[in-house]
Write a protein that holds these residues in place. Structure first.
Motif, PDB file in Angstrom:
ATOM      1  N   TRP A 131       0.900  -0.972  -0.153  1.00 31.94           N
ATOM      2  CA  TRP A 131       0.125  -0.016   0.021  1.00 31.94           C
ATOM      3  C   TRP A 131       0.888   1.381   0.025  1.00 31.94           C
ATOM      4  O   TRP A 131       0.666   2.251  -0.762  1.00 31.94           O
ATOM      5  CB  TRP A 131      -0.900   0.038   1.332  1.00 31.94           C
ATOM      6  CG  TRP A 131      -1.851   1.199   1.285  1.00 31.94           C
ATOM      7  CD1 TRP A 131      -3.012   1.375   0.052  1.00 31.94           C
ATOM      8  CD2 TRP A 131      -2.100   2.197   2.300  1.00 31.94           C
ATOM      9  NE1 TRP A 131      -3.648   2.524   0.638  1.00 31.94           N
ATOM     10  CE2 TRP A 131      -3.245   3.027   1.734  1.00 31.94           C
ATOM     11  CE3 TRP A 131      -1.542   2.357   3.450  1.00 31.94           C
ATOM     12  CZ2 TRP A 131      -3.608   3.920   2.638  1.00 31.94           C
ATOM     13  CZ3 TRP A 131      -1.946   3.482   4.165  1.00 31.94           C
ATOM     14  CH2 TRP A 131      -2.906   4.209   3.846  1.00 31.94           C
ATOM     15  N   VAL A 132       1.792   1.100   0.927  1.00 29.42           N
ATOM     16  CA  VAL A 132       2.777   2.702   1.057  1.00 29.42           C
ATOM     17  C   VAL A 132       3.264   2.732  -0.088  1.00 29.42           C
ATOM     18  O   VAL A 132       3.501   3.850  -1.005  1.00 29.42           O
ATOM     19  CB  VAL A 132       3.415   2.729   2.408  1.00 29.42           C
ATOM     20  CG1 VAL A 132       4.205   4.123   2.400  1.00 29.42           C
ATOM     21  CG2 VAL A 132       2.532   2.645   3.524  1.00 29.42           C
ATOM     22  N   PHE A 133       4.127   1.791  -0.505  1.00 30.11           N
ATOM     23  CA  PHE A 133       5.223   1.838  -1.637  1.00 30.11           C
ATOM     24  C   PHE A 133       4.699   0.968  -2.872  1.00 30.11           C
ATOM     25  O   PHE A 133       5.558   0.717  -3.735  1.00 30.11           O
ATOM     26  CB  PHE A 133       6.662   1.337  -0.895  1.00 30.11           C
ATOM     27  CG  PHE A 133       7.186   2.156  -0.163  1.00 30.11           C
ATOM     28  CD1 PHE A 133       7.562   3.524  -0.397  1.00 30.11           C
ATOM     29  CD2 PHE A 133       7.335   1.713   1.239  1.00 30.11           C
ATOM     30  CE1 PHE A 133       7.676   4.392   0.721  1.00 30.11           C
ATOM     31  CE2 PHE A 133       7.837   2.587   2.156  1.00 30.11           C
ATOM     32  CZ  PHE A 133       8.054   3.927   1.868  1.00 30.11           C
ATOM     33  N   GLY A 134       3.553   0.246  -2.899  1.00 32.49           N
ATOM     34  CA  GLY A 134       3.244  -0.405  -3.639  1.00 32.49           C
ATOM     35  C   GLY A 134       3.058   0.129  -5.224  1.00 32.49           C
ATOM     36  O   GLY A 134       3.440  -0.701  -6.161  1.00 32.49           O
ATOM     37  N   ARG A 135       2.493   1.285  -5.260  1.00 28.54           N
ATOM     38  CA  ARG A 135       2.781   1.883  -6.586  1.00 28.54           C
ATOM     39  C   ARG A 135       3.781   2.092  -7.189  1.00 28.54           C
ATOM     40  O   ARG A 135       4.089   1.879  -8.426  1.00 28.54           O
ATOM     41  CB  ARG A 135       1.778   3.276  -6.454  1.00 28.54           C
ATOM     42  CG  ARG A 135       1.309   3.884  -7.763  1.00 28.54           C
ATOM     43  CD  ARG A 135       0.369   4.681  -7.598  1.00 28.54           C
ATOM     44  NE  ARG A 135       0.895   6.018  -7.438  1.00 28.54           N
ATOM     45  CZ  ARG A 135       0.041   7.222  -7.498  1.00 28.54           C
ATOM     46  NH1 ARG A 135      -1.208   7.341  -7.512  1.00 28.54           N
ATOM     47  NH2 ARG A 135       0.619   8.481  -7.339  1.00 28.54           N
ATOM     48  N   GLY A 136       4.820   2.340  -6.482  1.00 25.77           N
ATOM     49  CA  GLY A 136       6.103   2.768  -6.890  1.00 25.77           C
ATOM     50  C   GLY A 136       6.759   1.272  -7.473  1.00 25.77           C
ATOM     51  O   GLY A 136       7.575   1.343  -8.318  1.00 25.77           O
ATOM     52  N   LEU A 137       6.419   0.342  -6.403  1.00 19.94           N
ATOM     53  CA  LEU A 137       6.986  -1.158  -6.756  1.00 19.94           C
ATOM     54  C   LEU A 137       6.393  -1.489  -8.169  1.00 19.94           C
ATOM     55  O   LEU A 137       7.292  -2.269  -9.060  1.00 19.94           O
ATOM     56  CB  LEU A 137       7.083  -1.953  -5.669  1.00 19.94           C
ATOM     57  CG  LEU A 137       7.765  -1.873  -4.541  1.00 19.94           C
ATOM     58  CD1 LEU A 137       7.250  -2.764  -3.312  1.00 19.94           C
ATOM     59  CD2 LEU A 137       9.223  -2.211  -4.795  1.00 19.94           C
ATOM     60  N   ALA A 138       5.034  -1.319  -8.278  1.00 17.34           N
ATOM     61  CA  ALA A 138       4.412  -1.869  -9.638  1.00 17.34           C
ATOM     62  C   ALA A 138       5.182  -0.954 -10.750  1.00 17.34           C
ATOM     63  O   ALA A 138       5.313  -1.679 -11.866  1.00 17.34           O
ATOM     64  CB  ALA A 138       2.897  -1.598  -9.262  1.00 17.34           C
ATOM     65  N   ARG A 139       5.646   0.442 -10.641  1.00 18.95           N
ATOM     66  CA  ARG A 139       6.085   0.951 -11.749  1.00 18.95           C
ATOM     67  C   ARG A 139       7.431   0.236 -12.023  1.00 18.95           C
ATOM     68  O   ARG A 139       7.723   0.416 -13.341  1.00 18.95           O
ATOM     69  CB  ARG A 139       6.147   2.568 -11.433  1.00 18.95           C
ATOM     70  CG  ARG A 139       4.711   3.193 -11.721  1.00 18.95           C
ATOM     71  CD  ARG A 139       5.062   4.591 -11.250  1.00 18.95           C
ATOM     72  NE  ARG A 139       3.696   5.260 -11.433  1.00 18.95           N
ATOM     73  CZ  ARG A 139       3.261   6.507 -11.246  1.00 18.95           C
ATOM     74  NH1 ARG A 139       4.466   7.299 -10.742  1.00 18.95           N
ATOM     75  NH2 ARG A 139       2.142   7.070 -11.417  1.00 18.95           N
ATOM     76  N   LEU A 140       8.078   0.103 -11.111  1.00 18.00           N
ATOM     77  CA  LEU A 140       9.587  -0.508 -11.198  1.00 18.00           C
ATOM     78  C   LEU A 140       9.338  -1.931 -11.880  1.00 18.00           C
ATOM     79  O   LEU A 140      10.261  -2.220 -12.822  1.00 18.00           O
ATOM     80  CB  LEU A 140      10.067  -0.823 -10.073  1.00 18.00           C
ATOM     81  CG  LEU A 140      10.856   0.306  -9.193  1.00 18.00           C
ATOM     82  CD1 LEU A 140      11.521  -0.171  -8.008  1.00 18.00           C
ATOM     83  CD2 LEU A 140      12.034   0.772  -9.911  1.00 18.00           C
ATOM     84  N   ARG A 141       8.386  -2.702 -11.428  1.00 20.92           N
ATOM     85  CA  ARG A 141       8.044  -4.113 -12.208  1.00 20.92           C
ATOM     86  C   ARG A 141       7.959  -3.861 -13.451  1.00 20.92           C
ATOM     87  O   ARG A 141       8.200  -4.487 -14.573  1.00 20.92           O
ATOM     88  CB  ARG A 141       7.288  -4.816 -11.567  1.00 20.92           C
ATOM     89  CG  ARG A 141       7.446  -5.576 -10.407  1.00 20.92           C
ATOM     90  CD  ARG A 141       6.459  -6.443  -9.822  1.00 20.92           C
ATOM     91  NE  ARG A 141       6.264  -5.743  -8.322  1.00 20.92           N
ATOM     92  CZ  ARG A 141       5.198  -5.528  -7.972  1.00 20.92           C
ATOM     93  NH1 ARG A 141       4.076  -5.953  -8.538  1.00 20.92           N
ATOM     94  NH2 ARG A 141       4.930  -4.925  -6.719  1.00 20.92           N
ATOM     95  N   ASN A 142       6.814  -2.787 -13.915  1.00 20.38           N
ATOM     96  CA  ASN A 142       6.346  -2.779 -15.333  1.00 20.38           C
ATOM     97  C   ASN A 142       7.530  -2.091 -16.109  1.00 20.38           C
ATOM     98  O   ASN A 142       7.789  -2.438 -17.145  1.00 20.38           O
ATOM     99  CB  ASN A 142       5.351  -1.875 -15.187  1.00 20.38           C
ATOM    100  CG  ASN A 142       3.973  -2.472 -14.668  1.00 20.38           C
ATOM    101  OD1 ASN A 142       4.011  -3.624 -14.548  1.00 20.38           O
ATOM    102  ND2 ASN A 142       3.054  -1.706 -14.253  1.00 20.38           N
TER     103      ASN A 142
END
Length: 145
Positions: A131-142
């Motif tokens: 939740w806190v860093f999930g969006r940033g991690l998703a962008r890194l993965r993508n």
């Protein structure tokens, strides 16, 4: 290496870095709280010293998890308020467990302390990662695919 293997490797790295950052933040809190209550650099009421030490350790924890644990490139305006919510949740848990388990049920104080020490870090890891860093991690993965 398969995508699942890479994902498991990253999760293991996140967990180790999470532990390193969390232990460091905890030690920072303990050191500052002890210093403030001992009159270094200034004498403070133990409660005020503890709160200030907790705030400093929380800021350290945020930076450590953002830049070291999860390497998030997302903006502070998005992630910092979420970390504040998570921190307040941790404080609520550390209040509720003793209040309910010791205050209401009469269990020894060690039980809610141990449960808090086990439960809060697990909740923190899951919430930080998703939740806190999930969006940033998703962008890194993508971006890396």
């Amino acid at each position: 290496m398969s995508a699942a293997a890479v994902s498991n490797l990253r999760m293991g790295q996140h967990l180790i870095r999470f532990l390193m950052t969390g232990v460091s933040a905890t030690l920072l809190y303990a050191m500052l709280a002890a210093m403030f209550s001992a009159g270094r650099p200034i004498m403070m009421d133990p409660v005020a010293g503890s709160v200030i030490a907790y705030a400093v350790a929380s800021a350290f924890s945020y930076a450590g998890h953002k830049y070291f644990t999860f390497s998030s490139g997302e903006g502070h305006r998005f992630e910092a308020p979420r970390l504040v919510v998570l921190t307040l949740l941790g404080l609520a848990i550390s209040f509720a467990f003793p209040a309910i388990l010791s205050g209401t049920l009469g269990l020894p104080a060690q039980i809610p302390i141990v449960l808090t020490c086990l439960f809060v870090p697990v909740v923190n890891y899951v919430v930080l990662r998703h939740w806190v860093f999930g969006r940033g991690l998703a962008r890194l993965r993508n971006g890396s695919q």
